[in-house]
Write a protein that holds these residues in place. Structure first.
Motif, PDB file in Angstrom:
ATOM      1  N   GLY A 138       0.789  -1.227   0.000  1.00  0.00           N
ATOM      2  CA  GLY A 138       0.000   0.000   0.000  1.00  0.00           C
ATOM      3  C   GLY A 138       0.819   1.275   0.000  1.00  0.00           C
ATOM      4  O   GLY A 138       0.286   2.363   0.203  1.00  0.00           O
ATOM      5  N   LYS A 196       3.421   1.778  -4.829  1.00  0.00           N
ATOM      6  CA  LYS A 196       4.295   1.308  -5.910  1.00  0.00           C
ATOM      7  C   LYS A 196       3.499   1.099  -7.200  1.00  0.00           C
ATOM      8  O   LYS A 196       3.846   1.641  -8.249  1.00  0.00           O
ATOM      9  N   SER A 197       2.424   0.303  -7.102  1.00  0.00           N
ATOM     10  CA  SER A 197       1.613   0.039  -8.300  1.00  0.00           C
ATOM     11  C   SER A 197       0.977   1.318  -8.813  1.00  0.00           C
ATOM     12  O   SER A 197       0.906   1.545 -10.021  1.00  0.00           O
ATOM     13  N   THR A 198       0.529   2.155  -7.882  1.00  0.00           N
ATOM     14  CA  THR A 198      -0.105   3.414  -8.281  1.00  0.00           C
ATOM     15  C   THR A 198       0.886   4.284  -9.062  1.00  0.00           C
ATOM     16  O   THR A 198       0.507   4.945 -10.033  1.00  0.00           O
ATOM     17  N   HIS A 224       8.782  -7.337  -4.345  1.00  0.00           N
ATOM     18  CA  HIS A 224       8.859  -7.549  -2.906  1.00  0.00           C
ATOM     19  C   HIS A 224      10.050  -8.439  -2.572  1.00  0.00           C
ATOM     20  O   HIS A 224      10.267  -8.784  -1.414  1.00  0.00           O
TER      21      HIS A 224
HETATM   22  N1  ATP Z   1      -8.129   2.483  -7.951  1.00  0.00           N
HETATM   23  C1  ATP Z   1      -8.020   2.664  -6.645  1.00  0.00           C
HETATM   24  N2  ATP Z   1      -9.046   3.130  -5.925  1.00  0.00           N
HETATM   25  C2  ATP Z   1      -8.932   3.342  -4.606  1.00  0.00           C
HETATM   26  N3  ATP Z   1      -7.824   3.119  -3.897  1.00  0.00           N
HETATM   27  C3  ATP Z   1      -6.750   2.657  -4.552  1.00  0.00           C
HETATM   28  C4  ATP Z   1      -6.788   2.392  -5.961  1.00  0.00           C
HETATM   29  N4  ATP Z   1      -5.571   1.936  -6.331  1.00  0.00           N
HETATM   30  C5  ATP Z   1      -4.821   1.901  -5.217  1.00  0.00           C
HETATM   31  N5  ATP Z   1      -5.511   2.335  -4.160  1.00  0.00           N
HETATM   32  C6  ATP Z   1      -5.026   2.491  -2.781  1.00  0.00           C
HETATM   33  O1  ATP Z   1      -3.817   3.254  -2.838  1.00  0.00           O
HETATM   34  C7  ATP Z   1      -2.859   2.776  -1.912  1.00  0.00           C
HETATM   35  C8  ATP Z   1      -1.593   2.427  -2.656  1.00  0.00           C
HETATM   36  O2  ATP Z   1      -1.838   1.243  -3.407  1.00  0.00           O
HETATM   37  P1  ATP Z   1      -0.788   0.546  -4.334  1.00  0.00           P
HETATM   38  O3  ATP Z   1      -1.494  -0.557  -5.042  1.00  0.00           O
HETATM   39  O4  ATP Z   1      -0.084   1.547  -5.152  1.00  0.00           O
HETATM   40  O5  ATP Z   1       0.220  -0.045  -3.278  1.00  0.00           O
HETATM   41  P2  ATP Z   1       1.481  -0.975  -3.539  1.00  0.00           P
HETATM   42  O6  ATP Z   1       2.664  -0.242  -3.002  1.00  0.00           O
HETATM   43  O7  ATP Z   1       1.533  -1.411  -4.941  1.00  0.00           O
HETATM   44  O8  ATP Z   1       1.164  -2.171  -2.556  1.00  0.00           O
HETATM   45  P3  ATP Z   1       1.328  -3.769  -2.746  1.00  0.00           P
HETATM   46  O9  ATP Z   1       2.695  -4.081  -2.284  1.00  0.00           O
HETATM   47  O10 ATP Z   1       0.295  -4.312  -1.823  1.00  0.00           O
HETATM   48  O11 ATP Z   1       1.101  -4.086  -4.188  1.00  0.00           O
HETATM   49  C9  ATP Z   1      -3.503   1.607  -1.222  1.00  0.00           C
HETATM   50  O12 ATP Z   1      -4.024   2.047   0.003  1.00  0.00           O
HETATM   51  C10 ATP Z   1      -4.606   1.182  -2.162  1.00  0.00           C
HETATM   52  O13 ATP Z   1      -5.665   0.593  -1.462  1.00  0.00           O
END
Ligand code: ATP
Ligand code: MG
Lengths: 270, 416
Positions: free
Chosen positions: A42, A45-47, A207
Motif C-alpha cells: 500500500g 508502488k503500483s499506483t 517484494h
Molecule cells: N483504484 C483505486 N481506488 C482506490 N484506492 C486505490 C486504488 N488503487 C490503489 N488504491 C489504494 O492506494 C494505496 C496504494 O496502493 P498501491 O497498489 O499503489 O500499493 P502498492 O505499493 O503497490 O502495494 P502492494 O505491495 O500491496 O502491491 C492503497 O491504500 C490502495 O488501497
C-alpha cells in the motif's frame, strides 16, 4: 528518459474511503536506467506505475517520457511507448490463442493502423528465433495454445512480447511474484538479460529483496506515497539484502516514534 | 540421527544414535551451541549408538570441542565402539576420546566458585558476586560540553584517548578535524581499548576502533563520561527458571548492593532478553542556530527509536554509569530515569552476535577484547526506559551474563 515531477494522487477524495496514494513523488530515470521500486504494502508502488502508464490522470504533477510531456495523454496513446508485465501470468495474453498469434497481436498493438502483420513464414521464423534463447523449448510449440503453458513460460513470453518492439519504458509490477521459486528466478534472470541487451529504461516493482539487490542499478524505496530512499551508484554497489531490511526497519521505527515516545525518551537523552 | 540429552551431576550427556554425517553434523553442532548458551560447558557424547561417522561428522565433533575449550569447558566422546575409536584415532583425533565419564575440572570449577563468591536470587535469576579487587574504584569525568539539543560548537568538544585504562560513553566522532567530525557525531562506547562508534549519518552498524600496539584510539567528544580506575566486583547472573531475566534497574540494584555504593560505574557482557533504546541518526554538529532539534516530529530526523524490544538472544556489551544517591543535583551526562525516582543513569549498549562467556570468575579486558575480535558489532543503543502506559516497551532486560562494577566518584567540569 522518464521524469516524474511531484505527482499527487488521492483516491476517493472527500469520502471516508479517501486514500492519499501518492503524496508528491518525483524521480528521474536516465535512458537505459533499470530501477527497482520496493516498499511496504500500500505504499503506492503500483499506483506510481499506473500513473506513468496512464491508468488515471494525476491530481497534480507532471510526467515526461522521452522528452514529451505525457501527463495528459490517455492510456492507449502511452501504450505505444510503454511495455508492461503484471503479476498475473494470465493477464496480458489470450489463453485460447496460440503463442504465435499472441505475439503477432502484441506486435500489432504498437503499430499504426493499417500496418497489420500477417502470420507468414518469415514472421513465424522470426518468432522462433526470438523464443529460442529462452531455453524453454517453446520455439517448437508456437502453435500451441498459450493456456497450455506453465505460469513461468507464460510470464517469460509476456516479457518477451512487452519488449519485442523495444519500448521507451518497461514497467514490471511484481511480475515474478506469482511464480514458483525456480520459475521466478528464471524470469528474473531473463528480465535482466533483456533489459541489458536492449538497453531498456525500466521500472520494476518487487517484494523480493534478493531481486532488488541483484537485478537493477538503482533501488527506490516508497513509503506512504512518498519516495523515502533512492539508492544508486556506489551506494547501490555495496547494498545487500540486509541493508534493505534495515531500510524497511528504519521507516517502521520512524512510524512508531510518535509524540508520546518523544516525551518519554528525550529527557533520557541528556 | 537421534540426540538424547541428559543432565548429569556436573556435565551434559548427549547420546547419539544413528549416523553422524554431513546431513546431521549441523544439527549436532546447533544442539551443542544451544546447550552452551544455557551455560552447559562440559559435554560428553555417548557414542555407543553411533552407526556411522563421516569426516563431516568428525569435523562437527572437533568444532564442539574447540568451542567448549574456548570457554574453559570440556568435551569428550565416551563409550565409543571400536569403529568410532578406530575412525577417530586413525584421523589423529583420539584426543576427543575419554575413558572416564565425569569431567574432573568441572568439579574443581564449581568448588572454586563456591569458596570465593556470594550468591542470591532476584526474580528467578541467580546472581553470584565475586570480589575482584578490594579497593577497586572509578573516577568519572565529563568529556565535552555539549548540551542536547543546542547547536554544537567546536569549543564544546574535547579530544579524548580511549585506551585500555578507561571506560567511556557519549557522543562524538573519531576525527582530528572539526569539519569532518561535525557531520558524523554519533553514540560511542569504549572499554578495554575497544571502542564502538555509530556514525551519526544514519548508519545501521557501528564502526569500531581497537587499541593495537602503540595505536590508541582517539575521539572528539561532544558530550559523555569517561572513567579510569579498576573494578571491585564481578557479578555473574543466570536464570533459574526458563524465561527469567533481569531488568536493568534490578541488575543495578545488585551493583549498588555488592559495591556498597549508590554511585557506580560498570561494564557488562550479557545475553539480551530485549533492549529498548535510541540512537543519534543525524549528527548534532549539523543543528543550526535557532533550530529546535528536539521538537516532535522533527526530532525523528535526529534520533531513531528502536520501536520494539530488540536484539533478543544477542550478546551485548554495556558500558554505563549510575547514581542512585538521590541527590537533587543535576549531573551532566547522567539523565534521570522514569522508573526509579532519584536514579540517574547513562548506559550504551553495543550489540554483537551471541557468543558464550566462560562460566565462573572472568576478567573484563579479556572478555571485551574477545568480543571485538570474534565478530563485528551489529548495533549500538543509548538505553532508555519506555514506561508509557500500555504501549510502553518497558526496560531493557538481560538473560545471563557478567557485570564488572565499582563504586564511582563523579567530577564535573564547569560548563557554560
Ligand atoms: N483504484 C483505486 N481506488 C482506490 N484506492 C486505490 C486504488 N488503487 C490503489 N488504491 C489504494 O492506494 C494505496 C496504494 O496502493 P498501491 O497498489 O499503489 O500499493 P502498492 O505499493 O503497490 O502495494 P502492494 O505491495 O500491496 O502491491 C492503497 O491504500 C490502495 O488501497
Ligand atoms: Mg502493488
Amino acid at each position: 528518459m522518464l521524469e516524474i515531477n511531484n505527482v499527487v494522487k488521492t483516491f476517493n477524495p472527500g469520502t471516508p474511503n479517501e486514500v492519499r496514494a501518492l503524496r508528491g513523488i518525483s524521480m528521474k530515470l536516465e535512458e537505459g536506467c533499470f530501477a527497482a521500486i520496493i516498499g511496504t504494502n500500500g505504499s503506492g508502488k503500483s499506483t506510481s506505475l499506473n500513473a506513468v502508464a496512464g491508468s488515471f490522470l494525476p491530481d497534480s504533477g507532471t510526467i515526461l517520457l522521452d522528452g514529451q510531456d505525457i501527463s495528459n495523454w490517455p492510456e492507449y496513446r502511452r501504450a505505444s511507448m510503454i511495455g508492461r508485465v503484471f503479476q498475473n501470468p494470465f493477464a496480458g495474453t489470450a489463453a485460447e490463442m496460440s503463442i504465435a498469434e499472441n505475439i503477432v497481436l502484441s506486435m500489432r498493438r504498437g503499430m499504426s493502423r493499417g500496418l497489420g502483420m500477417a502470420l507468414n513464414r518469415r514472421v513465424r521464423e522470426e518468432i522462433r528465433e526470438r523464443i529460442r534463447p529462452l531455453n524453454m523449448g517453446l520455439e517448437n510449440r508456437i502453435d500451441n495454445a498459450m493456456g497450455s503453458l506453465s505460469g513461468g513460460q507464460r510470464q517469460a513470453l509476456t516479457l518477451l512480447m512487452a519488449t519485442w518492439l523495444r519500448p521507451k519504458l518497461l514497467l514490471l509490477d511484481e511480475h515474478t511474484a506469482a511464480l514458483d521459486p525456480k520459475s521466478a528466478a528464471q524470469v528474473a534472470t531473463l528480465t535482466k538479460e533483456i533489459i541489458e541487451r536492449e538497453k531498456l529504461t525500466a521500472l520494476m516493482v518487487t517484494h523480493s529483496m534478493q531481486q532488488a539487490v541483484q537485478l537493477p542499478q538503482r533501488i527506490i524505496m516508497m513509503h506512504k506515497g512518498q519516495v523515502v530512499e533512492d539508492i544508486h551508484g556506489v551506494r547501490k554497489a555495496r547494498t545487500q539484502v540486509a541493508d534493505l531490511m534495515n531500510a524497511f526497519d528504519r521507516v517502521r521505527r520512524r512510524d512508531l516514534f510518535d509524540q508520546s515516545v518523544a516525551e518519554q525518551v528525550l529527557p533520557q537523552y541528556a | 540421527m537421534n540426540i538424547t540429552s541428559s543432565h548429569k551431576n556436573n556435565y551434559l550427556e548427549l547420546k547419539l544414535e544413528g549416523r553422524l554425517d554431513a546431513a546431521w553434523a549441523e544439527h549436532f553442532v546447533s544442539t551443542v551451541s544451544a546447550a552452551m548458551r544455557e551455560g552447559r560447558h562440559h559435554i560428553r557424547v555417548d557414542a555407543l549408538g553411533l552407526s556411522y561417522l563421516s569426516s563431516a561428522g568428525m569435523r562437527s565433533l572437533l568444532r564442539a570441542h574447540r568451542e567448549l575449550t574456548s570457554v574453559n569447558g570440556s568435551f569428550a566422546v565416551i563409550r565409543a565402539s571400536d569403529f568410532v575409536v578406530n575412525t577417530l584415532s586413525m584421523s589423529g583425533f583420539d584426543t576427543l576420546l575419554a575413558l572416564d565419564e565425569a569431567p574432573a575440572e568441572a568439579v574443581a570449577d564449581e568448588e572454586a566458585t563456591s569458596a570465593k563468591s556470594k550468591s542470591w536470587s532476584v526474580n528467578g535469576v541467580r546472581i553470584e558476586s565475586y570480589s575482584q579487587q578490594e579497593d577497586g574504584h572509578m573516577e568519572v569525568h565529563t568529556t565535552g560540553k555539549w548540551t542536547p539539543w543546542q547547536p554544537l560548537r567546536e569549543e564544546d568538544c574535547a579530544k579524548i584517548a580511549l585506551g585500555r585504562d578507561c571506560i567511556a560513553i557519549g557522543s562524538g566522532a573519531p576525527a582530528d578535524e572539526w569539519q569532518n567530525a561535525r557531520e558524523q557525531m554519533g553514540d560511542y562506547a569504549s572499554a578495554a581499548g575497544c571502542t564502538a562508534w555509530l556514525p551519526g549519518t544514519g548508519a545501521d552498524a557501528p564502526d569500531y576502533l581497537v587499541q593495537e600496539g602503540r595505536y590508541v584510539p582517539e575521539l572528539l567528544a561532544a558530550s559523555g563520561l569517561r572513567a579510569v580506575g579498576s573494578f571491585s566486583q564481578l557479578l555473574r547472573f543466570s536464570p533459574e527458571n526458563d524465561g527469567a531475566s533481569l531488568e536493568l534497574p534490578r541488575l543495578l540494584e545488585a551493583v549498588f548492593s555488592s559495591t556498597g555504593s549508590t554511585k557506580a560505574a560498570f561494564v557488562a557482557i550479557a545475553e539480551a532478553g530485549g533492549l529498548v533504546g535510541v540512537t543519534l541518526s543525524r549528527s548534532p554538529g549539523l543543528i543550526s542556530e535557532g533550530e529546535h532539534a528536539d521538537e516532535f516530529p522533527g526530532v525523528r530526523d535526529w534520533m531513531s527509536f528502536c520501536g520494539e524490544r530488540v536484539h533478543h538472544g544477542r550478546q551485548v556489551l554495556l558500558v554505563g554509569f549510575a547514581d542512585a544517591s538521590g541527590s537533587g543535583q543535576s549531573q551532566p551526562g547522567l539523565p534521570a530515569i522514569p522508573s526509579r525516582p532519584g536514579w540517574k543513569l547513562h548506559v550504551h549498549a553495543v550489540v554483537f552476535p551471541f557468543r558464550p562467556l566462560p562460566n565462573g570468575e572472568i576478567f573484563m579486558s579479556e572478555c571485551v577484547e574477545q568480543l571485538f575480535a570474534a565478530a563485528e558489532p551489529i548495533a549500538m543503543l543509548h538505553l532508555v526506559e519506555d514506561e508509557r502506559p500500555t504501549l510502553g516497551l518497558g526496560k531493557s532486560s538481560f538473560i545471563r551474563g557478567a557485570c564488572w562494577c565499582a563504586p564511582a566518584s563523579f567530577h564535573t567540569e564547569n560548563r557554560k
